[in-house]
Scaffold this active site. Structure first.
Site, PDB file in Angstrom:
ATOM      1  CG  ASP A 134      64.426  69.407  78.693  1.00 44.97           C
ATOM      2  OD1 ASP A 134      65.473  69.779  79.248  1.00 44.97           O
ATOM      3  OD2 ASP A 134      63.605  68.664  79.232  1.00 44.97           O
ATOM      4  CG  ASN A 155      53.821  64.434  83.875  1.00 41.79           C
ATOM      5  OD1 ASN A 155      55.025  64.193  83.888  1.00 41.79           O
ATOM      6  ND2 ASN A 155      53.293  65.382  83.127  1.00 41.79           N
ATOM      7  CG  HIS A 191      57.877  65.158  82.209  1.00 37.00           C
ATOM      8  ND1 HIS A 191      57.227  66.335  82.505  1.00 37.00           N
ATOM      9  CD2 HIS A 191      59.051  65.239  82.877  1.00 37.00           C
ATOM     10  CE1 HIS A 191      57.986  67.070  83.288  1.00 37.00           C
ATOM     11  NE2 HIS A 191      59.090  66.431  83.542  1.00 37.00           N
ATOM     12  CD  GLU A 230      54.693  67.436  80.122  1.00 39.86           C
ATOM     13  OE1 GLU A 230      54.766  66.462  80.897  1.00 39.86           O
ATOM     14  OE2 GLU A 230      54.816  68.605  80.518  1.00 39.86           O
TER      15      GLU A 230
END
Ligand code: F6R
Length: 241
Positions: free
Chosen positions: A67, A136, A138, A143
Protein backbone atom coordinates in the site's frame (compact mmCIF):
# COMPACT_ATOMS: atom_id res chain seq x y z
CA UNK A 1 -2.60 -21.36 10.21
CA UNK A 2 0.82 -22.18 11.60
CA UNK A 3 1.33 -20.16 14.76
CA UNK A 4 4.82 -19.47 16.11
CA UNK A 5 5.21 -17.71 19.44
CA UNK A 6 8.60 -16.04 19.75
CA UNK A 7 10.06 -14.88 23.03
CA UNK A 8 10.27 -11.25 21.93
CA UNK A 9 9.99 -8.83 19.01
CA UNK A 10 13.59 -9.29 17.82
CA UNK A 11 13.30 -13.06 17.78
CA UNK A 12 10.00 -12.78 15.92
CA UNK A 13 11.82 -10.74 13.28
CA UNK A 14 14.64 -13.25 12.98
CA UNK A 15 12.13 -16.06 12.45
CA UNK A 16 10.21 -14.17 9.75
CA UNK A 17 13.44 -13.03 8.04
CA UNK A 18 14.69 -16.61 7.91
CA UNK A 19 11.53 -17.55 6.01
CA UNK A 20 12.22 -14.76 3.48
CA UNK A 21 15.88 -15.75 3.15
CA UNK A 22 14.88 -19.37 2.50
CA UNK A 23 12.46 -18.21 -0.20
CA UNK A 24 15.11 -16.15 -2.01
CA UNK A 25 17.78 -18.85 -1.65
CA UNK A 26 15.37 -21.35 -3.21
CA UNK A 27 14.17 -18.97 -5.93
CA UNK A 28 16.56 -16.04 -6.48
CA UNK A 29 14.04 -14.09 -8.58
CA UNK A 30 11.24 -14.63 -6.06
CA UNK A 31 8.42 -12.09 -5.91
CA UNK A 32 8.31 -10.71 -2.38
CA UNK A 33 5.37 -8.80 -0.93
CA UNK A 34 6.33 -6.17 1.64
CA UNK A 35 4.49 -4.13 4.27
CA UNK A 36 5.33 -1.00 6.24
CA UNK A 37 4.56 -0.01 9.84
CA UNK A 38 6.22 -1.01 13.09
CA UNK A 39 5.52 -4.73 12.90
CA UNK A 40 7.97 -5.75 10.13
CA UNK A 41 10.87 -3.57 11.31
CA UNK A 42 12.63 -6.32 13.28
CA UNK A 43 12.12 -8.62 10.28
CA UNK A 44 13.74 -6.09 7.95
CA UNK A 45 16.64 -5.57 10.38
CA UNK A 46 17.20 -9.33 10.46
CA UNK A 47 16.97 -9.56 6.64
CA UNK A 48 19.65 -6.87 6.35
CA UNK A 49 21.85 -8.86 8.73
CA UNK A 50 21.38 -12.06 6.69
CA UNK A 51 22.30 -10.12 3.55
CA UNK A 52 25.43 -8.62 5.17
CA UNK A 53 26.49 -12.08 6.34
CA UNK A 54 26.33 -13.23 2.71
CA UNK A 55 23.54 -15.71 3.37
CA UNK A 56 21.07 -14.20 0.93
CA UNK A 57 21.39 -12.29 -2.34
CA UNK A 58 18.42 -10.09 -3.28
CA UNK A 59 19.81 -8.91 -6.63
CA UNK A 60 17.22 -10.79 -8.68
CA UNK A 61 14.29 -10.53 -6.26
CA UNK A 62 11.21 -8.57 -7.32
CA UNK A 63 9.18 -6.69 -4.71
CA UNK A 64 5.63 -5.37 -4.46
CA UNK A 65 4.41 -3.36 -1.49
CA UNK A 66 0.92 -3.64 -0.09
CA UNK A 67 0.00 0.00 0.00
CA UNK A 68 0.80 3.69 -0.20
CA UNK A 69 -0.87 6.85 1.04
CA UNK A 70 -2.71 8.94 -1.56
CA UNK A 71 -1.37 12.46 -1.96
CA UNK A 72 2.19 11.88 -0.67
CA UNK A 73 5.12 12.12 -3.06
CA UNK A 74 7.68 9.32 -2.96
CA UNK A 75 10.20 11.54 -1.16
CA UNK A 76 7.71 12.64 1.53
CA UNK A 77 9.03 11.80 5.01
CA UNK A 78 6.02 9.51 5.68
CA UNK A 79 5.58 7.92 2.26
CA UNK A 80 5.76 4.16 2.29
CA UNK A 81 8.19 4.37 -0.64
CA UNK A 82 10.65 6.28 1.56
CA UNK A 83 9.96 3.95 4.49
CA UNK A 84 10.93 0.92 2.41
CA UNK A 85 14.16 2.47 1.13
CA UNK A 86 15.12 3.79 4.60
CA UNK A 87 14.37 0.57 6.43
CA UNK A 88 15.25 -2.12 3.90
CA UNK A 89 16.02 -1.47 0.24
CA UNK A 90 18.99 0.87 0.75
CA UNK A 91 20.64 -1.73 2.99
CA UNK A 92 20.32 -4.79 0.76
CA UNK A 93 21.21 -5.38 -2.90
CA UNK A 94 17.69 -5.29 -4.29
CA UNK A 95 17.67 -3.64 -7.74
CA UNK A 96 15.54 -0.45 -7.53
CA UNK A 97 14.17 -1.39 -10.99
CA UNK A 98 12.57 -4.44 -9.38
CA UNK A 99 10.87 -2.45 -6.60
CA UNK A 100 7.14 -1.69 -6.95
CA UNK A 101 4.85 0.37 -4.74
CA UNK A 102 1.54 1.94 -5.67
CA UNK A 103 1.99 5.60 -6.66
CA UNK A 104 0.11 7.87 -4.26
CA UNK A 105 0.29 10.69 -6.81
CA UNK A 106 -1.10 8.71 -9.77
CA UNK A 107 -3.40 10.88 -11.89
CA UNK A 108 -5.99 8.18 -12.49
CA UNK A 109 -6.16 5.96 -9.41
CA UNK A 110 -8.43 3.31 -10.96
CA UNK A 111 -6.19 2.85 -13.99
CA UNK A 112 -3.09 2.82 -11.80
CA UNK A 113 -4.57 0.15 -9.50
CA UNK A 114 -5.41 -2.04 -12.50
CA UNK A 115 -1.85 -1.60 -13.84
CA UNK A 116 -0.37 -2.48 -10.43
CA UNK A 117 -2.42 -5.66 -10.30
CA UNK A 118 -1.37 -6.51 -13.89
CA UNK A 119 2.29 -5.98 -12.96
CA UNK A 120 1.94 -8.46 -10.08
CA UNK A 121 0.38 -10.97 -12.47
CA UNK A 122 3.09 -10.37 -15.10
CA UNK A 123 5.75 -11.08 -12.45
CA UNK A 124 4.07 -14.46 -11.86
CA UNK A 125 2.25 -13.55 -8.64
CA UNK A 126 3.63 -13.03 -5.15
CA UNK A 127 5.63 -15.95 -3.74
CA UNK A 128 5.85 -14.72 -0.15
CA UNK A 129 3.96 -11.83 1.43
CA UNK A 130 4.66 -10.28 4.82
CA UNK A 131 1.72 -8.70 6.63
CA UNK A 132 1.18 -6.68 9.78
CA UNK A 133 -2.33 -6.32 11.19
CA UNK A 134 -4.20 -3.21 12.30
CA UNK A 135 -5.93 -3.13 15.68
CA UNK A 136 -9.21 -3.22 13.71
CA UNK A 137 -8.13 -6.33 11.79
CA UNK A 138 -7.08 -4.59 8.58
CA UNK A 139 -4.37 -6.11 6.39
CA UNK A 140 -2.84 -3.79 3.84
CA UNK A 141 -5.34 -0.97 4.14
CA UNK A 142 -8.32 -3.26 3.75
CA UNK A 143 -10.50 -1.82 6.46
CA UNK A 144 -13.58 -3.53 7.97
CA UNK A 145 -16.20 -3.29 5.23
CA UNK A 146 -19.37 -5.10 4.14
CA UNK A 147 -17.41 -7.22 1.61
CA UNK A 148 -13.85 -8.39 0.94
CA UNK A 149 -12.14 -6.34 -1.78
CA UNK A 150 -10.83 -8.36 -4.73
CA UNK A 151 -7.97 -6.23 -6.16
CA UNK A 152 -5.76 -3.18 -5.62
CA UNK A 153 -8.03 -0.20 -5.03
CA UNK A 154 -8.34 3.21 -3.41
CA UNK A 155 -9.57 3.08 0.19
CA UNK A 156 -10.86 5.63 2.65
CA UNK A 157 -9.01 5.06 5.92
CA UNK A 158 -11.15 4.61 9.01
CA UNK A 159 -10.87 6.99 11.94
CA UNK A 160 -9.35 4.12 13.95
CA UNK A 161 -6.51 3.71 11.42
CA UNK A 162 -5.95 7.44 11.10
CA UNK A 163 -5.62 7.62 14.89
CA UNK A 164 -3.26 4.60 14.96
CA UNK A 165 -1.05 6.26 12.31
CA UNK A 166 -1.20 9.75 13.79
CA UNK A 167 1.96 8.96 15.78
CA UNK A 168 4.00 9.42 12.57
CA UNK A 169 2.47 12.81 11.68
CA UNK A 170 2.21 16.18 13.42
CA UNK A 171 -1.55 15.94 13.88
CA UNK A 172 -4.69 13.97 12.98
CA UNK A 173 -5.34 16.44 10.14
CA UNK A 174 -1.94 15.75 8.58
CA UNK A 175 -2.59 12.01 8.21
CA UNK A 176 -3.73 11.22 4.64
CA UNK A 177 -7.35 10.08 4.59
CA UNK A 178 -7.03 7.82 1.53
CA UNK A 179 -4.60 5.14 0.43
CA UNK A 180 -4.05 2.72 -2.42
CA UNK A 181 -3.99 -0.85 -1.20
CA UNK A 182 -3.77 -4.33 -2.61
CA UNK A 183 -7.13 -5.98 -2.11
CA UNK A 184 -7.89 -8.96 0.08
CA UNK A 185 -8.02 -10.96 -3.16
CA UNK A 186 -4.52 -9.78 -4.14
CA UNK A 187 -3.20 -10.83 -0.72
CA UNK A 188 -4.96 -14.20 -0.80
CA UNK A 189 -3.38 -14.94 -4.20
CA UNK A 190 0.12 -14.82 -2.63
CA UNK A 191 1.43 -18.39 -2.50
CA UNK A 192 2.68 -18.03 1.08
CA UNK A 193 2.04 -15.46 3.78
CA UNK A 194 3.85 -14.55 7.00
CA UNK A 195 1.92 -12.29 9.37
CA UNK A 196 3.89 -10.67 12.19
CA UNK A 197 2.37 -9.02 15.25
CA UNK A 198 3.69 -7.92 18.61
CA UNK A 199 2.47 -6.24 21.77
CA UNK A 200 -0.64 -6.37 23.92
CA UNK A 201 -2.56 -3.97 21.70
CA UNK A 202 -2.71 -6.71 19.02
CA UNK A 203 -3.81 -9.56 21.33
CA UNK A 204 -7.58 -9.09 20.88
CA UNK A 205 -7.45 -8.83 17.09
CA UNK A 206 -5.09 -11.82 16.83
CA UNK A 207 -7.58 -13.88 18.82
CA UNK A 208 -10.36 -12.80 16.45
CA UNK A 209 -8.26 -13.51 13.38
CA UNK A 210 -7.24 -17.00 14.51
CA UNK A 211 -10.31 -18.21 16.37
CA UNK A 212 -13.18 -15.97 15.32
CA UNK A 213 -15.70 -16.03 12.54
CA UNK A 214 -14.45 -15.32 9.00
CA UNK A 215 -15.94 -11.92 8.27
CA UNK A 216 -15.10 -8.73 6.35
CA UNK A 217 -15.65 -6.97 9.70
CA UNK A 218 -12.26 -8.41 10.65
CA UNK A 219 -10.55 -8.57 7.24
CA UNK A 220 -7.55 -10.65 8.43
CA UNK A 221 -9.94 -13.46 9.44
CA UNK A 222 -10.01 -14.52 5.77
CA UNK A 223 -6.46 -15.79 6.23
CA UNK A 224 -8.01 -18.85 7.93
CA UNK A 225 -8.88 -19.96 4.38
CA UNK A 226 -5.36 -19.56 2.96
CA UNK A 227 -3.39 -22.79 2.68
CA UNK A 228 0.04 -21.43 3.68
CA UNK A 229 -0.06 -18.79 6.42
CA UNK A 230 2.48 -18.55 9.22
CA UNK A 231 1.65 -16.17 12.07
CA UNK A 232 4.69 -15.11 14.08
CA UNK A 233 3.80 -13.45 17.39
CA UNK A 234 5.52 -12.29 20.52
CA UNK A 235 4.04 -13.57 23.78
CA UNK A 236 2.01 -10.39 24.40
CA UNK A 237 0.27 -10.58 21.00
CA UNK A 238 -0.38 -14.30 21.61
CA UNK A 239 -1.64 -13.80 25.16
CA UNK A 240 -5.36 -14.37 24.36
CA UNK A 241 -4.90 -17.49 22.22
C1 F6R B 1 1.25 -1.25 6.19
C2 F6R B 1 0.07 -2.08 6.31
C3 F6R B 1 -0.76 -2.08 7.53
C4 F6R B 1 0.04 -2.34 8.80
C5 F6R B 1 -0.88 -2.31 10.02
C6 F6R B 1 -0.12 -2.53 11.30
O1 F6R B 1 1.87 -1.44 4.92
O2 F6R B 1 -0.23 -2.75 5.39
O3 F6R B 1 -1.76 -3.06 7.38
O4 F6R B 1 0.65 -3.60 8.69
O5 F6R B 1 -1.52 -1.07 10.08
O6 F6R B 1 0.72 -1.45 11.53
P1 F6R B 1 1.83 -1.51 12.68
O7 F6R B 1 2.74 -2.59 12.28
O8 F6R B 1 2.49 -0.15 12.63
O9 F6R B 1 1.11 -1.79 13.94
Amino acid sequence: MNIIIAKDYDTLGRIAATRFAAQVIQKPNAVLGFATGSSPLSTYAAMIKLYREGIVDFSKARTFNLDEYCGLSRDHEQSYYKFMFDNLFTHINVDPKNVHLPDGLAKDFSAHCREYEAEIDAAGGIDLQILGIGTNGHIGFNEPEPAFSPITHRVALTENTIRDNQRFFKSFDDVPKFALSMGIGSIMRARSIVLVASGKSKAEVIKGMVKGEITPDLPASILQLHCDVTVVLDSAAASLL
